[in-house]
Enzyme design. Structure first.
Site, mmCIF file in Angstrom:
data_model
loop_
_atom_site.group_PDB
_atom_site.id
_atom_site.type_symbol
_atom_site.label_atom_id
_atom_site.label_comp_id
_atom_site.label_asym_id
_atom_site.label_seq_id
_atom_site.Cartn_x
_atom_site.Cartn_y
_atom_site.Cartn_z
ATOM 1 C CG ASN B 66 8.599 3.934 -24.861
ATOM 2 O OD1 ASN B 66 7.762 5.073 -24.523
ATOM 3 N ND2 ASN B 66 9.260 3.647 -24.087
ATOM 4 C CG ASN B 123 6.724 8.219 -14.556
ATOM 5 O OD1 ASN B 123 8.065 8.740 -14.435
ATOM 6 N ND2 ASN B 123 6.224 8.107 -15.891
ATOM 7 C CB CYS B 126 6.497 14.026 -16.045
ATOM 8 S SG CYS B 126 5.677 12.615 -16.047
ATOM 9 C CB ILE B 187 16.572 3.337 -13.555
ATOM 10 C CG1 ILE B 187 17.048 2.158 -14.711
ATOM 11 C CG2 ILE B 187 17.702 3.280 -12.548
ATOM 12 C CD1 ILE B 187 18.150 2.758 -15.555
ATOM 13 N N GLY B 212 14.706 -2.457 -22.281
ATOM 14 C CA GLY B 212 15.258 -3.331 -22.715
ATOM 15 C C GLY B 212 16.614 -3.828 -22.394
ATOM 16 N N GLY B 260 9.288 -5.536 -18.140
ATOM 17 C CA GLY B 260 8.591 -4.387 -19.046
ATOM 18 C C GLY B 260 8.708 -4.733 -20.412
ATOM 19 C CB THR B 261 11.355 -4.169 -23.050
ATOM 20 O OG1 THR B 261 11.450 -2.714 -22.736
ATOM 21 C CG2 THR B 261 11.577 -4.357 -24.485
HETATM 22 C C1 LIG Z 1 6.507 1.574 -24.157
HETATM 23 C C2 LIG Z 1 6.883 1.770 -22.858
HETATM 24 C C3 LIG Z 1 5.737 2.473 -21.989
HETATM 25 C C4 LIG Z 1 6.293 2.943 -20.850
HETATM 26 N N1 LIG Z 1 5.402 3.741 -20.356
HETATM 27 C C5 LIG Z 1 5.752 4.006 -18.796
HETATM 28 C C6 LIG Z 1 5.123 4.819 -18.053
HETATM 29 O O1 LIG Z 1 3.892 5.367 -18.364
HETATM 30 N N2 LIG Z 1 5.191 5.217 -16.827
HETATM 31 C C7 LIG Z 1 6.373 4.664 -16.020
HETATM 32 O O2 LIG Z 1 6.750 5.115 -14.861
HETATM 33 N N3 LIG Z 1 7.062 3.738 -16.750
HETATM 34 C C8 LIG Z 1 6.993 3.480 -18.049
HETATM 35 N N4 LIG Z 1 7.938 2.733 -18.893
HETATM 36 C C9 LIG Z 1 9.139 2.264 -18.367
HETATM 37 C C10 LIG Z 1 8.978 0.775 -17.857
HETATM 38 O O3 LIG Z 1 8.078 0.786 -16.852
HETATM 39 C C11 LIG Z 1 10.228 0.185 -17.203
HETATM 40 O O4 LIG Z 1 10.549 0.851 -16.305
HETATM 41 C C12 LIG Z 1 11.604 0.503 -18.321
HETATM 42 O O5 LIG Z 1 10.907 0.243 -19.483
HETATM 43 C C13 LIG Z 1 12.790 -0.339 -17.905
HETATM 44 O O6 LIG Z 1 12.179 -1.722 -17.793
HETATM 45 P P1 LIG Z 1 12.445 -2.946 -19.006
HETATM 46 O O7 LIG Z 1 13.663 -2.693 -19.720
HETATM 47 O O8 LIG Z 1 12.173 -4.192 -18.555
HETATM 48 O O9 LIG Z 1 11.292 -2.398 -20.226
HETATM 49 C C14 LIG Z 1 7.582 2.520 -20.284
HETATM 50 C C15 LIG Z 1 8.444 1.819 -20.936
HETATM 51 C C16 LIG Z 1 7.977 1.226 -22.376
HETATM 52 C C17 LIG Z 1 8.845 0.427 -23.045
#
Ligand SMILES: Cc1cc2nc3c(=O)[nH]c(=O)nc-3n(C[C@H](O)[C@H](O)[C@H](O)COP(=O)(O)O)c2cc1C
Ligand SMILES: Cc1cc2nc3c(=O)[nH]c(=O)nc-3n(C[C@H](O)[C@H](O)[C@H](O)COP(=O)(O)OP(=O)(O)OC[C@H]3O[C@@H](n4cnc5c(N)ncnc54)[C@H](O)[C@@H]3O)c2cc1C
Ligand code: FES
Lengths: 254, 300
Positions: B66, B123, B126, B187, B212, B260-261
């Site tokens: 993303n 976070n 950045c 992470i 994911g 998350g995903t």
């Molecule tokens: C569409 C999307 C937006 C995300 N936005 C943020 C964010 O604004 N701040 C942040 O710390 N992590 C953000 N993440 C990371 C997720 O919080 C998570 O740590 C990461 O996707 C790994 O976990 P997952 O595989 O369960 O998604 C985002 C992830 C996705 C897919």
């Protein structure tokens, strides 16, 4: 908006309408009861994580407790969808998206191109008797001019166009649509089809209001991921899965 | 027996959280939010951000990439419009904060005094605009600076969400602890690039973050590694789709997990993860997690 839940729905019929185009009826009472024109369902095509995401498909029609989806196979996900057997269950999330607004104009010109014909059927069903409708349907050839009979049974006589001239006007459907919309003074246009078709309508008809189904890439489809940005002319983006999929195209960049 | 987990001054009723950026502000599916350990909001920045041009998402077998680009209403609109609406939530609320200078993190954290905010998650992925480049999270020194800056402005629970892009998270986890963090999340997404057939970058933001199931083995590795070397509570994140996945992260050393995903695929996913995880607990201890968290290292 009430939050959507996923459900398992039994497949009642699944058949090919044309080369690569399929029609799927599922029994889904909760969805059938609440779905509005413009809504879409997010369809799970795999059990495991490949593909990870669901595939958005618009509601094409509703009858009793059953919902119809009509889709074109364009890649891996839709190919997997095409293999679902009658009697098996499919995981659906929805209804999603904002219901399509009924244009305030008395006269509405409907324009469907290719697979974009499908979502218009349910919308037109809702507008019949409420607006004066002229329906234009276009496709590559005669066999891909789907759902003609269904539009006909609503008492409408769709005007047809094909690229190869096998039926109706030979050439893009936008040609007869532009002529008709220019002649009608206070009409709105509702369109669904490829982006270039939508862009051409907005450009040529401005300032006539053109409402359109836009296809954007989605993540969740339910408003939580902000992956579905559609640029506004005035700057910034709309969260397309919440404010669409039917949007007033005059205000966005296609 | 209790399923609750305490971090800093915050008690979470269960260890499953909705991850940042994949759950909006928790308001779309309240029936789910209210049954989770807590929710993490979308990242909030000092100024509003439009985010990246589309497409913002690309899919590959096992995951997504993303490039949302931190679209968010900014601190003031969040405080005045979103936070009051979040009053209805009955769950713990963690506000995810992003910034482009250490001062921005401190300002956002300092201005969010509302009791509705239980904790912050910084976070640090950045890019650092001062040095015009590398992410804060790649530099232990910057992680410590940002954590300290935020710590000096709040008494609420402070979590630092670490990246594993081009850095050993052991180093940045230590830096976060030195800066006063109560916990670290491990992470965030990993860098990813997707190209079109003509070689053009597919995503509007050029590259993006991988998440994911594909992320899971590496995320699990990072949790195990940091748990062995740094004495800090860990929140696991990366590809958690099921109760078993969550249990894996806890065995590796996480005391909480984030989903998350999976929520993009099914809004009930985080709740399902919690209910499945609960099933796996033997139920013979005062705390459900006593024998579970960090169990993997007992086999070393
Ligand atoms: C569409 C999307 C937006 C995300 N936005 C943020 C964010 O604004 N701040 C942040 O710390 N992590 C953000 N993440 C990371 C997720 O919080 C998570 O740590 C990461 O996707 C790994 O976990 P997952 O595989 O369960 O998604 C985002 C992830 C996705 C897919
Ligand atoms: C709200 C909405 C409603 C839709 N309704 C219908 C419908 O009623 N009938 C129908 O046939 N299709 C519809 N689509 C498009 C359909 O979702 C995509 O064709 C499908 O997701 C492609 O999946 P795939 O795995 O087969 O293709 P992929 O392998 O993912 O991609 C194959 C090709 O399709 C394009 N594509 C992928 N995802 C999308 C997308 N979300 N939008 C547009 N193009 C895409 C790619 O650029 C690529 O060229 C709709 C899309 C949206 C967003
Ligand atoms: S697709 Fe997730 S917010 Fe629109």
């Amino acid at each position: 908006m009430k939050s959507a839940t996923s459900c398992l729905a039994e497949i009642e019929s699944h058949r090919q309408l044309a080369d690569g185009i399929y029609s799927l009826w599922v029994k889904a009472p909760r969805i059938a009861r609440s779905v509005r024109p413009g809504n879409f369902l997010n369809v799970r095509v795999a059990d495991g994580p490949d593909p990870v995401l669901r595939r958005p498909i618009s509601v094409c029609d509703v009858k009793g407790w059953s919902v119809r989806l009509v889709y074109r196979v364009v890649g891996r996900g839709t190919r997997m969808l095409s293999r679902f057997q009658v009697g098996s269950e499919i995981d659906l999330l929805g209804p999603l998206g904002k219901p399509a607004p009924r244009p305030p104009e008395r006269e509405v010109v409907i324009c469907g191109g290719g697979i974009g014909i499908a979502p218009l059927l349910y919308l037109v069903r809702d507008l019949v008797g409420r607006r004066r409708l002229t329906v234009f349907l276009g496709a590559k050839n005669r066999s891909e001019l789907i759902l003609r009979r269904e539009f006909g049974s609503l008492g409408l006589r769709p005007r047809l166009a094909t690229d190869d001239g096998s039926t109706g006007h030979k050439g893009p459907v936008t040609e007869p649509v532009l002529a008709a919309a220019a002649a009608a003074r206070h009409a709105a246009v509702v369109a669904c089809g490829p982006r270039p078709m939508l862009a051409e309508l907005v450009r040529s008809l401005d300032p006539v209001p053109v409402w359109g189904f836009v296809e954007e890439r989605l993540g969740c489809g339910s408003g939580i991921c902000y992956c579905c940005a559609l640029p506004k002319k005035s700057g910034g983006y709309i969260r397309f899965c919440q404010e669409g999929p039917v949007v007033r195209l005059n205000g966005v960049l296609l | 027996m209790t399923y609750s987990v305490r971090i800093g001054g915050t008690t979470f009723p269960n260890p499953v959280l909705a991850a940042s950026g994949t759950w909006g502000f928790g308001l779309s599916f309240r029936r789910v939010s209210d049954r989770l350990g807590g929710i993490v909001t979308k990242g909030i920045t000092l100024e509003p951000r439009d985010g990246n041009p589309p497409p913002r998402i690309h899919e590959f077998p096992g995951g997504i990439i993303n490039s949302v680009g931190l679209e968010n209403p900014g601190l003031e609109a969040f405080r005045r419009q979103v936070l009051p609406a979040m009053d209805k939530l009955k769950c713990r609320v963690i506000v995810n904060v992003a910034g482009f200078t250490p001062g921005e993190y401190a300002t956002v954290v300092g201005r969010l005094r509302s009791r509705r905010v239980d904790a912050f998650e910084l976070n640090v992925s950045c890019p650092n605009v001062r040095t015009g480049g590398g992410a804060f999270g790649q530099s232990p020194r910057m992680v410590e600076t940002i954590t300290k800056a935020a710590r000096s402005r709040t008494n609420k629970t402070l979590i630092v969400k670490l990246t594993a892009n081009f850095v050993d998270p052991v180093d940045t986890a230590r830096a976060a602890v030195n800066g006063g963090a109560d916990a670290v999340t491990l992470i965030n997404t990993l860098h990813g690039l997707a190209l079109g057939q003509d070689g053009r970058p597919f995503l509007g933001g050029r590259s993006g973050g991988i998440s994911g199931p594909a992320l899971r083995p590496f995320a699990l590795f990072c949790v195990d590694r940091v748990a062995a070397k740094v004495d800090v509570p860990i929140i696991g994140s990366g590809g958690i789709m099921s109760g078993q996945d969550a249990l894996d992260f806890m065995n590796a050393g996480a005391c909480l997990v984030q989903v998350g995903t999976a929520s993009l695929v099914d809004p009930d996913a985080a709740l399902r993860v919690w209910l499945e995880l609960k099933q796996t607990v033997p139920g013979s201890r005062a705390s459900a997690w006593e024998d579970i968290v960090g169990r993997t290292r007992r086999f070393d």
